[in-house]
Design an enzyme around this catalytic site. Sequence first.
Site, PDB file in Angstrom:
ATOM      1  N   ALA A  49      21.102  20.114   7.950  1.00 20.09           N
ATOM      2  CA  ALA A  49      21.645  18.785   7.665  1.00 20.09           C
ATOM      3  C   ALA A  49      20.584  17.690   7.599  1.00 20.09           C
ATOM      4  CB  ALA A  49      22.691  18.418   8.712  1.00 20.09           C
ATOM      5  N   LYS A  50      19.322  18.023   7.843  1.00 20.57           N
ATOM      6  CA  LYS A  50      18.258  17.019   7.749  1.00 20.57           C
ATOM      7  C   LYS A  50      18.021  16.656   6.282  1.00 20.57           C
ATOM      8  CE  LYS A  50      17.372  17.254  12.187  1.00 20.57           C
ATOM      9  NZ  LYS A  50      17.872  16.214  13.099  1.00 20.57           N
ATOM     10  N   PRO A  51      17.352  15.522   6.031  1.00 20.49           N
ATOM     11  CA  PRO A  51      17.074  15.153   4.641  1.00 20.49           C
ATOM     12  C   PRO A  51      16.403  16.274   3.840  1.00 20.49           C
ATOM     13  CG  PRO A  51      16.652  13.281   6.050  1.00 20.49           C
ATOM     14  CD  PRO A  51      16.979  14.432   6.969  1.00 20.49           C
TER      15      PRO A  51
END
Length: 362
Positions: free
Chosen positions: A185-187
């Site tokens: 879910a990180k950039p």
Amino acid sequence: MKIDFANLQYQYQLYKKEIDKAIQNVLDKSNYIMGEEINILEENLEEFTNAKYAIACSSGTDALLLALLALNIKEGDEVITTPFTFISTAETIALIGAKPVFVDIDDKTYNIDPNLIEEKITNRTKAIIPVALYGQPPKIDEIVNIAKKYNLKVVIDGAQSFGATHNGIKDSCLGDLSITSFFPAKPLGCYGDGGALFTNNKELAQKLKQLRVHGQNKRYHHKYIGIGGRLDTIQAAILNVKLKYFNDELLLREEVAKKYLKKLSFKENIILPFVEHNCTSTWAQFSIRTENRDILQARLKEVGIPTSIHYPIPLHLQVCFNFLNYKKGDFPISEKISKEIISLPMNPYLTEDEIDYICEKI
């Protein structure tokens, strides 16, 4: 209308052919641990960040642990950090027997307040770990100046801020070490766990590469006590594909944030995110504040809008840190914000209609 918080499936479909091909290439070679894709990824990360050395590893948490090991932080040492962050930041300090020492945050950026750091420094203090919360780098110049004054190391927890800048410099190049996370879910996320460390110090880089493979300097020769902290080859292959498009996705995230800020600027009873003039944010989260958070969250859920709370309980009030003897009221800004913060859907693919819908329902 039903909104997707991170829209990872949409992103996968965009790059599906390239990602599937990259994964299949690893499968065909059956080189799953420390395959050539790891070296390629590290070279790509160095080019993207302008850091001299990038060291891929198994997660953002392991990146923090490796950083502390590389800096010889040990039992009895103290490390200053923030209580308003994900637990990994302080958890890794405690895991190696050092003491997390918390400092309250700035009420606009939610990053550690440099003005409160010096009063917490003792003769046992060895390092400062500022967090780039929600994607924005901390006030690193002030923090580094304090660190130099007291001969301390600075490790930037950039788990949420890979690609963000401070005075035009990527935050991966700031501090003695910087870490990031490639949690899905990180950039910039992979399809499992993953992370990386960055440094301009050759000796630290060499040590980190040994620490991530159980302290080996050659097979079955162990110079240090390390960990099994390798990034697996399939995740590296996925990241090599996604990194090609990452700059474009950061620009899209910025556009989504600007639309949110414009459309929500007239809403009463909410506080919008703030980014310092000399920083850029990756907008890992778009987090607003309201005293009516629980009511808002429930009503948004009813109309198909997912939200999340990053973070509902400051670390000094977590049961696992009872041994530090902090109490309610010790860090009033962190405590206040933890009761008001709520993160809205944020991803590069939110449409104008979806943003309008979210803002209208708020």
